[in-house]
Structures are given as structure tokens and as C-alpha cells.
Design a protein around this motif. Sequence first.
Motif, short mmCIF file in Angstrom:
data_model
loop_
_atom_site.label_atom_id
_atom_site.label_comp_id
_atom_site.label_asym_id
_atom_site.label_seq_id
_atom_site.Cartn_x
_atom_site.Cartn_y
_atom_site.Cartn_z
N PHE A 36 -63.80 -46.42 -35.39
CA PHE A 36 -64.54 -47.08 -36.52
C PHE A 36 -63.71 -48.47 -36.96
CE2 PHE A 36 -67.06 -43.37 -36.69
CZ PHE A 36 -68.12 -43.58 -37.78
N MET A 37 -62.42 -48.32 -36.98
CA MET A 37 -61.59 -49.58 -37.37
C MET A 37 -61.67 -50.62 -36.16
SD MET A 37 -57.46 -49.90 -38.06
CE MET A 37 -57.05 -49.26 -36.53
N VAL A 82 -61.77 -50.78 -42.03
CA VAL A 82 -63.07 -50.95 -42.02
C VAL A 82 -63.72 -51.48 -43.20
CG1 VAL A 82 -65.23 -49.32 -41.81
CG2 VAL A 82 -63.16 -48.80 -40.52
N MET A 83 -63.51 -51.27 -44.22
CA MET A 83 -63.92 -51.77 -45.68
C MET A 83 -63.71 -53.43 -45.68
SD MET A 83 -65.65 -49.48 -46.63
CE MET A 83 -66.32 -50.04 -48.17
N GLN A 84 -62.55 -53.99 -45.38
CA GLN A 84 -62.28 -55.21 -45.23
C GLN A 84 -63.18 -55.82 -44.34
OE1 GLN A 84 -58.23 -55.55 -44.50
NE2 GLN A 84 -57.43 -55.06 -46.77
N SER A 85 -63.40 -55.27 -42.94
CA SER A 85 -64.03 -55.91 -41.85
C SER A 85 -65.41 -56.07 -42.72
CB SER A 85 -63.98 -55.20 -40.68
OG SER A 85 -62.91 -55.31 -39.80
N LEU A 127 -67.92 -59.34 -42.87
CA LEU A 127 -69.39 -59.27 -42.20
C LEU A 127 -70.52 -59.52 -43.17
CD1 LEU A 127 -69.05 -56.47 -39.69
CD2 LEU A 127 -69.77 -58.61 -39.14
N SER A 128 -70.36 -58.79 -44.20
CA SER A 128 -71.49 -58.79 -45.27
C SER A 128 -71.66 -60.10 -45.88
CB SER A 128 -71.54 -57.69 -46.18
OG SER A 128 -70.22 -57.92 -47.06
N SER A 129 -70.32 -60.98 -46.00
CA SER A 129 -70.35 -62.33 -46.84
C SER A 129 -70.79 -63.42 -45.87
CB SER A 129 -68.87 -62.63 -47.00
OG SER A 129 -68.16 -62.93 -45.94
N ASN A 130 -71.03 -63.23 -44.60
CA ASN A 130 -71.62 -64.24 -43.62
C ASN A 130 -73.38 -64.49 -44.14
OD1 ASN A 130 -72.54 -65.76 -41.39
ND2 ASN A 130 -71.03 -64.79 -40.18
N PHE A 164 -73.04 -54.10 -50.61
CA PHE A 164 -71.63 -54.36 -50.17
C PHE A 164 -70.63 -54.98 -51.19
CE2 PHE A 164 -74.26 -54.71 -46.06
CZ PHE A 164 -73.62 -53.41 -45.45
N VAL A 165 -71.32 -55.00 -52.29
CA VAL A 165 -70.43 -55.80 -53.34
C VAL A 165 -69.45 -54.63 -54.15
CG1 VAL A 165 -70.35 -56.90 -55.55
CG2 VAL A 165 -71.95 -57.61 -53.86
#
Length: 243
Positions: free
Chosen positions: A150-151, A200-203, A207-210, A242-243
Motif C-alpha cells: 500500500f505504501m 500512505v496517509m501522507q501520499s 494526491l487529494s490536494s491536487n 480527505f480533510v
Amino acid sequence: HAAHREVVKFALVVLGTTDSDAHVERLKKIALHGEFTGVALFALMNGTHNGNVAVFEVAKRVSKWGKLEALNFLEPTNEEIRQWFLTDGLKNTIRTSHAPLLCAVKGKLDIELHEASISQEIFEGASMLVDAFAVNEELTNNYEYAGQVFMRFMKHAEVHGHTLEHFQTFSNIHAYMSVEEEVWQERYLVNWRPHEREAVMQSMERLSSNPKWLALANQTLEEEPTNELAQHVLAFYKEKIFV
């Protein structure tokens, strides 16, 4: 629907205990019928000298339960077959079965994703496999490299992720990650490490901020107002998952 198909199965098992090299082509044809795939592959693997090659040919032509049988028998004896497990192994088979686990283990998904860069084709296959793990907790519990995979997948996703289907996989991963702490304590005892979870959470945050995802979803809805994948993206951002 013939009355004697069980007799045929028994005959194929017996054939597999003998020298069956003269019957390879016939066995491959019989294996294409889902009713006989398993026993025909048994005969090929046990009764011929190049059985794995023949099984690979069958695996590329069968689907659903027949393909699951082929995945069970097929071994990654060369690089072509190993990569096939990752890129095509899960296609047209039963994702809710142990097929994803077979493909990940035999295709050495954990090692492949530890490469500094991977091809788009490998990423697409990995996306299907990781998605299957994300939605099947029991299956994932039996995969010892879950946390690593996952990572590393999420790191590659920052480079290769660009479709609504990819976002669907990301959201399934998010749902898998968003469980109570008690569950995570159990996962840490099996196949996860705290630093893998954090990575994983950092990735996922990056991703979600894009803004490309919302742009892609809106553009898709303009062309196809009922597109469910695009609607799913908008719902995710509206609820600020995602926030």
C-alpha cells in the motif's frame, strides 16, 4: 451437460499420472471448457515435460473460475509469466476469490513496487490488485506484505495516477485506512507498521490536494452527466473525506 462428464474428469486425473506429452494439444483444448479446466491443467502439469508453458497458454484464454484454476497451477518460472500475474492475472477472473493474493504473491508485487520507477502497465495492474485488497479485509489479512505494498503503491500513484478509475482505488484505500484504532492495533501485529500507515496517509493528502481530480470530474460530467465515477469524486470532496 453430458451425463458422463465426471467420468471424463476421472480419466483426465488418471492421464495426469502417466506420460501425456502426446496429448498436450488435446488437453489444452479441453482445459478451455470451464467444467474441465482444473483436471486438464492437472494432467498438463503432472503428465507433461513442459506443463507450465501449456498452462500459461490456457491461462491467457480462460476467464472466471477457469482462470482461477489456471492461476492456481501456473508458476512464475520466467519474467514474462511473473509480470503477467501483475498486469493481466486479475483480469476476467473472480476478484472476491483468492485470485488477487495469488497474483500478488506469484507476481512478487512487493518487490516490483519497491523499484524506484515502474511502467504505466505495471501500475494499472497493481492498481487492480491493491483495489481488491482494499475492499477485502479478510484477503488483505492473509497478505504479509500489505503495508509495504500500500505504501509503495501510493508513492507510484503520485506519478501514474490520472484517471477517475484510479481515484476510485484511492478512495477505497482511504476507506480501508479510516477504521478505528483497535483494528489498526491488530493490523500492526500481522502485516502493517506504523510508518507504512503514516506514509500512505501522507501520499493520500498530497494526491487529494491536487485540483486535477475535481477538474477531471467536472469535465467528465459535462460530457456525461450520469458518470458515477465523476459523481463519486465530487461527493468525496463535498463531504471533505480527505480533510
